[in-house]
Write an enzyme that holds these catalytic residues in place. Sequence first.
Site, PDB file in Angstrom:
ATOM      1  N   HIS A 161     -24.078  21.711 -23.606  1.00 24.86           N
ATOM      2  CA  HIS A 161     -23.922  21.799 -21.542  1.00 24.86           C
ATOM      3  C   HIS A 161     -25.395  21.971 -21.252  1.00 24.86           C
ATOM      4  O   HIS A 161     -25.918  22.761 -21.531  1.00 24.86           O
ATOM      5  CB  HIS A 161     -22.834  22.447 -21.021  1.00 24.86           C
ATOM      6  CG  HIS A 161     -21.331  22.202 -20.920  1.00 24.86           C
ATOM      7  ND1 HIS A 161     -20.066  23.176 -21.630  1.00 24.86           N
ATOM      8  CD2 HIS A 161     -20.665  21.220 -21.437  1.00 24.86           C
ATOM      9  CE1 HIS A 161     -18.783  22.666 -21.463  1.00 24.86           C
ATOM     10  NE2 HIS A 161     -19.539  21.415 -20.973  1.00 24.86           N
TER      11      HIS A 161
ATOM     12  N   ASP B 297      -9.259  28.785 -22.117  1.00 26.68           N
ATOM     13  CA  ASP B 297     -10.745  28.256 -21.103  1.00 26.68           C
ATOM     14  C   ASP B 297     -10.419  27.729 -20.515  1.00 26.68           C
ATOM     15  O   ASP B 297     -12.113  27.763 -19.074  1.00 26.68           O
ATOM     16  CB  ASP B 297     -11.772  26.549 -22.410  1.00 26.68           C
ATOM     17  CG  ASP B 297     -11.999  27.209 -23.006  1.00 26.68           C
ATOM     18  OD1 ASP B 297     -12.542  28.189 -24.088  1.00 26.68           O
ATOM     19  OD2 ASP B 297     -12.331  26.528 -24.419  1.00 26.68           O
TER      20      ASP B 297
ATOM     21  N   ARG C  89      -8.763  21.053 -23.824  1.00 23.04           N
ATOM     22  CA  ARG C  89      -9.080  21.429 -22.595  1.00 23.04           C
ATOM     23  C   ARG C  89      -8.525  20.543 -21.047  1.00 23.04           C
ATOM     24  O   ARG C  89      -8.623  21.169 -20.736  1.00 23.04           O
ATOM     25  CB  ARG C  89     -10.738  21.682 -22.487  1.00 23.04           C
ATOM     26  CG  ARG C  89     -12.118  22.913 -22.492  1.00 23.04           C
ATOM     27  CD  ARG C  89     -12.588  22.813 -22.938  1.00 23.04           C
ATOM     28  NE  ARG C  89     -12.470  23.483 -21.649  1.00 23.04           N
ATOM     29  CZ  ARG C  89     -13.387  24.626 -20.758  1.00 23.04           C
ATOM     30  NH1 ARG C  89     -14.929  24.735 -21.236  1.00 23.04           N
ATOM     31  NH2 ARG C  89     -13.289  25.208 -19.464  1.00 23.04           N
TER      32      ARG C  89
ATOM     33  N   CYS D  37     -21.618  30.296 -17.337  1.00 23.65           N
ATOM     34  CA  CYS D  37     -19.814  29.092 -17.737  1.00 23.65           C
ATOM     35  C   CYS D  37     -19.273  29.438 -16.851  1.00 23.65           C
ATOM     36  O   CYS D  37     -17.988  28.818 -16.088  1.00 23.65           O
ATOM     37  CB  CYS D  37     -19.400  29.410 -19.258  1.00 23.65           C
ATOM     38  SG  CYS D  37     -21.418  28.657 -19.952  1.00 23.65           S
TER      39      CYS D  37
ATOM     40  N   ALA E 118     -16.998  32.014 -27.288  1.00 24.30           N
ATOM     41  CA  ALA E 118     -15.917  30.986 -26.824  1.00 24.30           C
ATOM     42  C   ALA E 118     -17.527  29.699 -26.686  1.00 24.30           C
ATOM     43  O   ALA E 118     -17.217  28.774 -26.603  1.00 24.30           O
ATOM     44  CB  ALA E 118     -15.251  30.750 -25.820  1.00 24.30           C
TER      45      ALA E 118
ATOM     46  N   ASN F 240     -17.169  24.080 -30.226  1.00 26.48           N
ATOM     47  CA  ASN F 240     -18.044  24.175 -30.198  1.00 26.48           C
ATOM     48  C   ASN F 240     -19.354  24.958 -30.946  1.00 26.48           C
ATOM     49  O   ASN F 240     -17.952  25.870 -31.579  1.00 26.48           O
ATOM     50  CB  ASN F 240     -19.624  23.857 -28.598  1.00 26.48           C
ATOM     51  CG  ASN F 240     -18.807  25.721 -28.159  1.00 26.48           C
ATOM     52  OD1 ASN F 240     -19.101  26.593 -29.117  1.00 26.48           O
ATOM     53  ND2 ASN F 240     -17.701  26.014 -27.367  1.00 26.48           N
TER      54      ASN F 240
HETATM   55  N1  ARG Z   1     -15.054  27.033 -25.017  1.00 24.46           N
HETATM   56  C1  ARG Z   1     -15.673  26.074 -24.306  1.00 24.46           C
HETATM   57  C2  ARG Z   1     -16.380  24.892 -24.557  1.00 24.46           C
HETATM   58  O1  ARG Z   1     -16.313  24.934 -25.475  1.00 24.46           O
HETATM   59  C3  ARG Z   1     -16.564  26.917 -23.259  1.00 24.46           C
HETATM   60  C4  ARG Z   1     -17.057  26.615 -21.837  1.00 24.46           C
HETATM   61  C5  ARG Z   1     -18.211  27.239 -21.232  1.00 24.46           C
HETATM   62  N2  ARG Z   1     -18.717  26.289 -19.785  1.00 24.46           N
HETATM   63  C6  ARG Z   1     -20.601  25.429 -20.384  1.00 24.46           C
HETATM   64  N3  ARG Z   1     -20.074  25.454 -19.013  1.00 24.46           N
HETATM   65  N4  ARG Z   1     -20.980  25.537 -20.606  1.00 24.46           N
HETATM   66  O2  ARG Z   1     -15.585  24.145 -23.389  1.00 24.46           O
END
Ligand code: ARG
Length: 376
Positions: free
Chosen positions: A273, A172, A197, A369, A363, A129
Amino acid sequence: MPTCVTKTIELTGHLLDSLTLSKVLDTIQAKGASFKITHLDIGADKHAFTNLRMDIEADNDDVLQQLVEELEPYTAKVPLQFAPETQLNSTITVEHTTTERRYPLGKDDNHPSILMCPPDYFTVDYAINPWMQGVGEVDVELAKQQWQTLYDTIEQAGAKMYTMTPQPGLPDLVFTANAAFVYGDKAVTAHYRHKERQGEEPFAQAWFKEHGYDVTVLPDHIHFEGSGDALIWKDRVFSGYKMRSDIAAHSYLSAASGLPVMSLELSDPKFYHVDVCFCPLNDDYLLWFPGAFDEYGRSVIEANVPEEKRIAVTAEEANTFVCNAVNVGKTVIFNTAPQRVKDELSAKGFTPIDIDMSEFIKAGGSCKCLTVRLDH
Ligand code: ARG
């Protein structure tokens, strides 16, 4: 429901974009009636009308009559002509059921049950991201302190805490928001967009199975990133799609929960998200960043959440992850936040608490999150 009286009605207009159909179907269900859509002719472009014919079935004549009156504004004033191909092969039937909701943990807004995962293996090892620019730049010790402060703050605010076991090689996994969408005793677990992931998936499935949830595992071609992309506000699911989750996942969410799902297209890669731009507060207010949604998404939110309950933030404010907040009773916990937003929350009776989450922001995640609520 005993089969009693039925009436066929025809609807016409901008039924889909203007959410009229949702309104009509909600009205029918609110009266405890069922419907069966038999013909559907969807307007070819946004200027064209959609035409629809449906059978409504109600318990008795009174209910049916009331429904016919309530739906009168939307019904076609002249009989509609349907081409043969608009007749649905399989009709869409929705039975009204009053299902007994089972809460394995008991829904309790003042004492929500929250699952976290300690950051033993947290780092930024890859970039999936726009926030993940500094691969290898996380201060691991500081991250552990920040995580513990968050955990303690949530617990002190009144939550019941649960943890899952961290796993080496899955940095993560700390972001438990993504593990699953949870409602009652149902959990729809994640199937991640990025292979980095995907190794987390079996651990989430195992955790929810071991804790007595009825787990839905999505088919391989449908991506979905848990409650990071599906949040409940007043018995509706607001679900983000495009960057990470596929809209095709949304029917699985409504099948599992029995709740209507509002599909919201996310339009800004930094807000990939829905939980970084949309934050329900106590099933009452909504903290959100309108710029993260496309115009349809914004109008769906505006149509569902009354204006006086929407607390909008600017792009600059949203960049502090202020919408990625954990709400426990009247407490709202987020990363170091703009004073204007804290003042607005205080004025509405909330207690904002900000804590430094710098290492997790590297991250692309913050307070919310790192949590998933288990007791919806
Ligand atoms: N590094 C993780 C990803 O890119 C961060 C996730 C963040 N989670 C969230 N629920 N917004 O997937």
